[in-house]
Design an enzyme around this catalytic site. Structure first.
Site, PDB file in Angstrom:
ATOM      1  N   TYR A  27      -9.688  66.534 -10.726  1.00 27.12           N
ATOM      2  CA  TYR A  27      -9.558  67.519  -9.663  1.00 27.12           C
ATOM      3  C   TYR A  27      -8.991  66.919  -8.378  1.00 27.12           C
ATOM      4  O   TYR A  27      -7.969  66.255  -8.403  1.00 27.12           O
ATOM      5  CB  TYR A  27     -10.902  68.246  -9.468  1.00 27.12           C
ATOM      6  CG  TYR A  27     -11.271  69.047 -10.702  1.00 27.12           C
ATOM      7  CD1 TYR A  27     -10.616  70.240 -10.996  1.00 27.12           C
ATOM      8  CD2 TYR A  27     -12.213  68.576 -11.626  1.00 27.12           C
ATOM      9  CE1 TYR A  27     -10.907  70.960 -12.150  1.00 27.12           C
ATOM     10  CE2 TYR A  27     -12.509  69.282 -12.784  1.00 27.12           C
ATOM     11  CZ  TYR A  27     -11.854  70.471 -13.038  1.00 27.12           C
ATOM     12  OH  TYR A  27     -12.130  71.173 -14.186  1.00 27.12           O
ATOM     13  N   SER A  28      -9.630  67.140  -7.244  1.00 23.03           N
ATOM     14  CA  SER A  28      -9.000  66.871  -5.951  1.00 23.03           C
ATOM     15  C   SER A  28      -8.710  65.407  -5.660  1.00 23.03           C
ATOM     16  O   SER A  28      -8.022  65.105  -4.681  1.00 23.03           O
ATOM     17  CB  SER A  28      -9.869  67.436  -4.829  1.00 23.03           C
ATOM     18  OG  SER A  28      -9.891  68.842  -4.869  1.00 23.03           O
ATOM     19  N   VAL A  29      -9.204  64.489  -6.464  1.00 18.35           N
ATOM     20  CA  VAL A  29      -8.865  63.076  -6.285  1.00 18.35           C
ATOM     21  C   VAL A  29      -7.347  62.912  -6.125  1.00 18.35           C
ATOM     22  O   VAL A  29      -6.875  62.098  -5.321  1.00 18.35           O
ATOM     23  CB  VAL A  29      -9.392  62.238  -7.468  1.00 18.35           C
ATOM     24  CG1 VAL A  29      -8.786  60.842  -7.470  1.00 18.35           C
ATOM     25  CG2 VAL A  29     -10.918  62.146  -7.415  1.00 18.35           C
TER      26      VAL A  29
ATOM     27  N   LYS B 139      -5.201  64.985  -4.849  1.00 20.84           N
ATOM     28  CA  LYS B 139      -4.600  65.456  -3.600  1.00 20.84           C
ATOM     29  C   LYS B 139      -4.007  64.284  -2.828  1.00 20.84           C
ATOM     30  O   LYS B 139      -3.001  64.414  -2.124  1.00 20.84           O
ATOM     31  CB  LYS B 139      -5.638  66.155  -2.731  1.00 20.84           C
ATOM     32  CG  LYS B 139      -5.945  67.606  -3.101  1.00 20.84           C
ATOM     33  CD  LYS B 139      -6.878  68.223  -2.076  1.00 20.84           C
ATOM     34  CE  LYS B 139      -7.036  69.729  -2.262  1.00 20.84           C
ATOM     35  NZ  LYS B 139      -7.909  70.092  -3.378  1.00 20.84           N
TER      36      LYS B 139
END
Length: 374
Positions: free
Chosen positions: A65-67, A69
């Site tokens: 997931y957001s890792v 970004k």
């Protein structure tokens, strides 16, 4: 760091993650640590796919997931360094349609530090919609501001990825996944370990996600129905294992999240801090600009204190450093770099837990060991 010290840190981390798997609290983990450009930890434990008994390996990509970004943010800094835009450039200068409904003054700086005021996607959005790049960008371009840009801070959970990704697409003329390969994955030698959209033929290599079991007698805490997070995205799109194991979401560019090994994303942070095998992603002055003027406040969407620099949050689980910059993801994976200590760290895992306790434990262990306290 001496060779003896490196071996000791590797052994400490390996023991810690082995114990997490043996206790049943985790299914599989990867930990990678670089110190001043040199990898000092490469540890794995557990099963990437319990159904087939396939073990986790250092090369196994994990949808964390957001890792990822942070990878999108790093692409932005590389393009800014090249003069494609600067942080004060208005998004609408690059993407004219975005300027609709009062958004003409939103700058690239506002987007990167989550003060843009565009945190929501339509509450009718489906998973299939998330996989449709043009549809999502059109919806975000048509969105209204939640606040005047730059005056408040709030996590742009989904919109961050599409806004950054569309800026990148507009200035390069290439799909985001190709820019990721060209600018990060290929130079760092991790083309098979770092992805936004992942080719379907490669999905068999991924770790299989699972939701952590709920504790006995668990009750969801009561939350007011007017909480802003309920207006930012439909609850049906809350990331979970089923979402992260779907072929369509894995194949699509949804750059609010991505697939990476711990080694690949730690290597990216290492190459932001120092030269890694001849590669430095941005000059030191650019890194300072990207990480040393954060914005803090109560998150307008989720309600907790938050601090963001340009595309990276400040701090990391288990420590209070104001020189650490990184991004965590739903499920407990976390990656960061620390400009003071020269540490680049990543922990990725396939059991989605509700906190960052595994990351916090290993981060403390690594930092104590590198500082000579272990």
């Amino acid at each position: 760091m001496s060779k003896t010290h490196t071996v000791a840190v590797q052994e400490l981390v390996q023991k810690a993650i082995d114990e997490m798997v043996e206790s049943g609290s985790e299914r599989a983990l990867q930990v990678a640590v670089y110190h001043r450009g040199v990898q000092v930890v490469d540890a794995v434990a557990g099963l990437a796919d319990p159904a087939t008994s396939r073990p986790m390996s250092s090369e196994t990509p994990v949808y964390c997931y957001s890792v990822c970004k942070a990878a999108a943010s790093t692409l932005m800094h590389r393009l800014a360094e090249r003069g494609a835009f600067d942080y004060q450039t208005k998004v609408a200068e690059v993407w004219p349609e975005f300027g609709a409904r009062g958004k003409a003054l939103v700058s690239i700086r506002h987007v990167l530090n989550h003060t843009a005021g565009v945190p929501g996607i339509p509450l009718t959005t489906t998973i299939e919609d998330l996989c449709d790049w043009d549809k999502m960008c059109a919806a975000i371009a048509d969105a209204e501001l939640w606040w005047e840009p730059g005056t408040k801070i709030g996590y742009h959970a989904y919109t961050f990825g599409y806004i950054v990704g569309e800026i990148i697409r507009r200035v390069t003329g290439k799909p985001l996944s190709q820019v990721l390969i060209d600018e990060l994955a290929a130079p760092l030698g991790v083309e098979k370990e770092l992805y936004f959209g992942m080719p379907r033929a490669e999905h068999r290599r991924l770790a299989v996600l699972e939701d952590a079991p709920m504790p006995p007698n668990f009750q969801m805490p009561a939350m007011p129905p007017d909480l802003p997070m309920f207006k930012a995205a439909p609850m049906s799109l809350m990331p979970d294992a089923a979402f992260g194991n779907r072929t369509d979401t894995l194949a699509a560019d949804i750059p609010a999240g991505g697939k990476t090994s711990a080694r690949a994303i730690a290597r990216m942070y290492a190459a932001l801090l120092d030269e890694v095998d001849g590669v430095r992603l941005i000059p030191p002055a650019r890194l300072r600009e990207a990480t040393t003027a954060p914005v803090s406040g109560v998150d307008e969407v989720f309600g907790m204190p938050t601090t963001w620099a340009l595309g990276y949050s400040i701090g990391a689980p288990g420590q209070s450093s104001d020189t650490a910059f990184g991004v965590g993801g739903v499920g407990g994976s976390f990656a960061f770099g620390d400009s003071k200590t020269g540490v680049a760290f990543a922990l990725t895992k396939n059991r989605l837990t509700s906190d960052f306790s595994a990351s916090a434990q290993v981060i403390r262990l690594v930092e104590d060991a590198i500082a000579g306290k272990a």
